[in-house]
Design a protein around this motif. Sequence first.
Motif, PDB file in Angstrom:
ATOM      1  N   GLN A 472       1.015  -1.213  -0.152  1.00 15.12           N
ATOM      2  CA  GLN A 472      -0.017  -0.065  -0.019  1.00 15.12           C
ATOM      3  C   GLN A 472       1.017   1.273   0.250  1.00 15.12           C
ATOM      4  O   GLN A 472       0.823   2.185   0.808  1.00 15.12           O
ATOM      5  CB  GLN A 472      -0.897  -0.056   1.163  1.00 15.12           C
ATOM      6  N   ALA A 473       1.768   1.218  -1.136  1.00 16.98           N
ATOM      7  CA  ALA A 473       2.506   2.359  -1.181  1.00 16.98           C
ATOM      8  C   ALA A 473       2.051   3.656  -1.044  1.00 16.98           C
ATOM      9  O   ALA A 473       2.341   4.742  -0.513  1.00 16.98           O
ATOM     10  CB  ALA A 473       3.684   2.187  -2.293  1.00 16.98           C
ATOM     11  N   GLU A 474       1.239   4.162  -1.798  1.00 13.53           N
ATOM     12  CA  GLU A 474       0.276   5.224  -1.939  1.00 13.53           C
ATOM     13  C   GLU A 474      -0.463   5.671  -0.526  1.00 13.53           C
ATOM     14  O   GLU A 474      -0.192   6.613  -0.263  1.00 13.53           O
ATOM     15  CB  GLU A 474      -0.755   5.220  -3.179  1.00 13.53           C
ATOM     16  N   LYS A 475      -1.013   4.937   0.051  1.00 12.43           N
ATOM     17  CA  LYS A 475      -1.451   5.191   1.169  1.00 12.43           C
ATOM     18  C   LYS A 475      -0.479   5.351   2.356  1.00 12.43           C
ATOM     19  O   LYS A 475      -0.509   6.240   3.191  1.00 12.43           O
ATOM     20  CB  LYS A 475      -2.380   3.855   1.801  1.00 12.43           C
ATOM     21  N   THR A 476       0.561   4.564   2.185  1.00 13.78           N
ATOM     22  CA  THR A 476       1.753   5.012   2.908  1.00 13.78           C
ATOM     23  C   THR A 476       2.456   6.441   2.906  1.00 13.78           C
ATOM     24  O   THR A 476       2.382   7.310   3.746  1.00 13.78           O
ATOM     25  CB  THR A 476       3.074   3.998   2.979  1.00 13.78           C
ATOM     26  N   ARG A 477       2.556   6.680   1.709  1.00 13.81           N
ATOM     27  CA  ARG A 477       2.955   8.123   1.308  1.00 13.81           C
ATOM     28  C   ARG A 477       1.837   9.212   1.837  1.00 13.81           C
ATOM     29  O   ARG A 477       2.560  10.221   2.352  1.00 13.81           O
ATOM     30  CB  ARG A 477       3.113   8.402  -0.109  1.00 13.81           C
ATOM     31  N   GLU A 478       0.775   8.902   1.668  1.00 15.23           N
ATOM     32  CA  GLU A 478      -0.432   9.961   2.114  1.00 15.23           C
ATOM     33  C   GLU A 478      -0.332   9.875   3.561  1.00 15.23           C
ATOM     34  O   GLU A 478      -0.324  11.177   3.887  1.00 15.23           O
ATOM     35  CB  GLU A 478      -1.792   9.234   1.714  1.00 15.23           C
ATOM     36  N   MET A 479      -0.314   8.856   4.278  1.00 18.29           N
ATOM     37  CA  MET A 479      -0.525   9.002   5.744  1.00 18.29           C
ATOM     38  C   MET A 479       0.961   9.698   6.230  1.00 18.29           C
ATOM     39  O   MET A 479       0.793  10.417   7.201  1.00 18.29           O
ATOM     40  CB  MET A 479      -0.835   7.603   6.451  1.00 18.29           C
ATOM     41  N   ALA A 480       2.141   9.429   5.869  1.00 13.28           N
ATOM     42  CA  ALA A 480       3.381   9.952   6.014  1.00 13.28           C
ATOM     43  C   ALA A 480       3.313  11.482   6.032  1.00 13.28           C
ATOM     44  O   ALA A 480       4.005  12.142   6.883  1.00 13.28           O
ATOM     45  CB  ALA A 480       4.445   9.304   5.419  1.00 13.28           C
ATOM     46  N   GLN A 481       2.843  11.877   4.879  1.00  9.93           N
ATOM     47  CA  GLN A 481       2.604  13.490   4.639  1.00  9.93           C
ATOM     48  C   GLN A 481       1.907  14.204   5.594  1.00  9.93           C
ATOM     49  O   GLN A 481       2.237  15.162   6.242  1.00  9.93           O
ATOM     50  CB  GLN A 481       2.133  13.576   3.158  1.00  9.93           C
ATOM     51  N   ILE A 482       0.597  13.503   5.916  1.00  5.90           N
ATOM     52  CA  ILE A 482      -0.264  14.048   6.928  1.00  5.90           C
ATOM     53  C   ILE A 482       0.412  14.202   8.236  1.00  5.90           C
ATOM     54  O   ILE A 482       0.286  15.072   8.930  1.00  5.90           O
ATOM     55  CB  ILE A 482      -1.552  13.300   6.838  1.00  5.90           C
ATOM     56  N   LEU A 483       1.119  13.163   8.686  1.00  2.00           N
ATOM     57  CA  LEU A 483       1.571  13.030   9.844  1.00  2.00           C
ATOM     58  C   LEU A 483       2.976  13.975   9.828  1.00  2.00           C
ATOM     59  O   LEU A 483       2.809  14.840  11.026  1.00  2.00           O
ATOM     60  CB  LEU A 483       2.275  11.478  10.216  1.00  2.00           C
ATOM     61  N   SER A 484       3.570  13.944   8.876  1.00  4.29           N
ATOM     62  CA  SER A 484       4.665  15.088   8.847  1.00  4.29           C
ATOM     63  C   SER A 484       4.277  16.377   9.016  1.00  4.29           C
ATOM     64  O   SER A 484       4.809  17.308  10.012  1.00  4.29           O
ATOM     65  CB  SER A 484       5.531  14.910   7.642  1.00  4.29           C
ATOM     66  N   GLU A 485       3.149  16.717   8.140  1.00  4.55           N
ATOM     67  CA  GLU A 485       2.502  18.127   8.427  1.00  4.55           C
ATOM     68  C   GLU A 485       2.086  18.601   9.618  1.00  4.55           C
ATOM     69  O   GLU A 485       2.163  19.521  10.290  1.00  4.55           O
ATOM     70  CB  GLU A 485       1.500  18.371   7.421  1.00  4.55           C
ATOM     71  N   HIS A 486       1.554  17.768  10.407  1.00  2.80           N
ATOM     72  CA  HIS A 486       1.154  17.818  11.619  1.00  2.80           C
ATOM     73  C   HIS A 486       2.495  18.078  12.576  1.00  2.80           C
ATOM     74  O   HIS A 486       2.105  18.793  13.392  1.00  2.80           O
ATOM     75  CB  HIS A 486       0.363  16.492  12.340  1.00  2.80           C
ATOM     76  N   LEU A 487       3.407  17.296  12.477  1.00  2.00           N
ATOM     77  CA  LEU A 487       4.524  17.278  13.468  1.00  2.00           C
ATOM     78  C   LEU A 487       5.005  18.695  13.323  1.00  2.00           C
ATOM     79  O   LEU A 487       5.559  19.210  14.338  1.00  2.00           O
ATOM     80  CB  LEU A 487       5.479  16.536  13.298  1.00  2.00           C
ATOM     81  N   VAL A 488       5.035  19.416  12.004  1.00  2.00           N
ATOM     82  CA  VAL A 488       5.701  20.586  11.629  1.00  2.00           C
ATOM     83  C   VAL A 488       4.773  21.594  12.256  1.00  2.00           C
ATOM     84  O   VAL A 488       5.201  22.553  12.786  1.00  2.00           O
ATOM     85  CB  VAL A 488       5.842  20.846  10.185  1.00  2.00           C
ATOM     86  N   SER A 489       3.263  21.336  12.154  1.00  2.00           N
ATOM     87  CA  SER A 489       2.334  22.509  12.732  1.00  2.00           C
ATOM     88  C   SER A 489       2.411  22.848  14.021  1.00  2.00           C
ATOM     89  O   SER A 489       2.079  23.794  14.386  1.00  2.00           O
ATOM     90  CB  SER A 489       1.095  22.093  11.993  1.00  2.00           C
ATOM     91  N   VAL A 490       2.826  21.742  14.897  1.00  2.00           N
ATOM     92  CA  VAL A 490       2.944  21.692  16.162  1.00  2.00           C
ATOM     93  C   VAL A 490       4.110  22.100  16.630  1.00  2.00           C
ATOM     94  O   VAL A 490       4.355  21.952  18.094  1.00  2.00           O
ATOM     95  CB  VAL A 490       2.162  20.634  17.040  1.00  2.00           C
ATOM     96  N   ASN A 491       5.184  21.773  15.707  1.00  2.00           N
ATOM     97  CA  ASN A 491       6.636  22.318  16.403  1.00  2.00           C
ATOM     98  C   ASN A 491       7.128  21.217  17.028  1.00  2.00           C
ATOM     99  O   ASN A 491       7.620  21.297  18.105  1.00  2.00           O
ATOM    100  CB  ASN A 491       6.929  23.576  16.911  1.00  2.00           C
ATOM    101  N   ALA A 492       6.785  19.854  16.444  1.00  2.00           N
ATOM    102  CA  ALA A 492       7.050  18.602  17.413  1.00  2.00           C
ATOM    103  C   ALA A 492       8.554  18.650  17.587  1.00  2.00           C
ATOM    104  O   ALA A 492       9.319  18.638  16.514  1.00  2.00           O
ATOM    105  CB  ALA A 492       6.372  17.498  16.991  1.00  2.00           C
TER     106      ALA A 492
END
Length: 515
Positions: A472-492
Amino acid sequence: MRKSKFLGIICLLILVCSCKEIEKEVPQQPNIVLFLVDDMGWQDTSVPFWNQRTAYNDLYHTPNMERLAAEGMKFTQAYATPVCSPTRVSLMTGMNAARHRVTNWTLRKDALQPMETNHPTLSFPEWNVNGMSPVEGDPKAVHATPLPKLLQDAGYYTVHTGKAHFGAIGTPGDDPLNLGFDVNIAGHAAGAPQSYLGMENFGNGKEGKEVWAVPGLEKYHGDDIYLTEALTQESLSALDSVKGKKPFFLYMSHYAVHTPIMGDKRYFQKYVDAGLDSTEAKYASMVEGMDKSLGDIMDYLEKNQLEDNTIILFMSDNGGLSAVARGGEPHTHNRPLASGKGSIYEGGIREPMLVKWPGTTIPGASTDDYVIIEDFYPTILEMAGISGNNKVQTIDGKSFTSILKGEVAIEEERPLFWHYPNEWGPEGPGIGAFSAIRSGDWKLIYFHEDQHMELYNITEDIGETQNMVSTQAEKTREMAQILSEHLVSVNAQMPSNKETGQTIPLPNQKINISK
């Protein structure tokens, strides 16, 4: 003259009746009981939270959880964090752990945990080791407006009972009275009791163990009473002074069923007779003692005719302990869920959750809609009718009152996030530094140490046995992107590699996210 007096009396009677009608129409603030258990696994109860009963549901005896489930709503997919302090700070602030940065358990002021400073390959960030604080500018603490403070300001009588674990020793957060509680019963900085036994003074007087001794229960020292029972009795005594006079918020935060695993003799022998080894029989007795506390509180509400205007929320702070201290094989006590406390797998984060909101929840209802611990903050405020922007922090949680009302889910495929740039200590499946996301049926985990990813369809594979990253490469990419954007948004915060000094990359930096 007589006619005028008669008309006056009639008008007065009409006015009195009208006022009484208005009084009836004005909703009374509900009492709220938040019943939090420590380290209780998803199946450590006779209430099934899956689509089938398990052997564990038949092992444990929790009739009062059954009673609460019959009177309220069961949440089959409720989540917390893998360890205690992050959950408790999220509960009291409405913030996700990545944002509030109290990402590991707290105790010593200004100090990283020894297991973090001694990690062989990772250097961990300076997380908020001092916990939460109502005071701005406290170093290494998150400044937030605590939930009980808002309830207190709205006229609630606020009672804290049991485990606090909000802040390090000697900081404002180590005393619940600083966080908006009118009463503090036995709460302090430590996250476990030295002893559950009144005969042992709950650990007081043991040289070198002072930090773990349970404070404030001297009246029970030397008595043959279990800690869970003493805390319950003190809680109900505290409510006696205000029952029927003003709304109350009881935060019943049990030390049970955290280690040390010490049997509650009222229930221990029945589990030995059922064939359990000594350790597991003690653990099961602790669970049943906790359940009795719930029943005693429910009985108190009924006896005092408070049950129709009292909301009860039941939750655990992390998954069931399985890596250490238990009887039998480690990492098996939550199956079919993988692993346990400290792990990002379902066994470490999925919790038993029940809510009874009289006049709102349908008795015996159940929902598969998922929620997470920071959702309790806005939910409880909405239940209490408290609104406004008098909070200093950004709230990540979403109110789940719509679910309780039988309406729509909070948000279609709303993402949930976990972030643990830390080291817990014990080893085991899914234990270590990680970031993770759940969205719909899917869950992606990113392990910081070796930067590998795992993707699971939780609905079809609750035990997380089939890693689908490669298929499920596409789903992996999609979720990795959302997770990364969240981490950046909260300055994790992220750990770094000890050898190179380089910060561990975000998940979307480890894969090709282009189509």
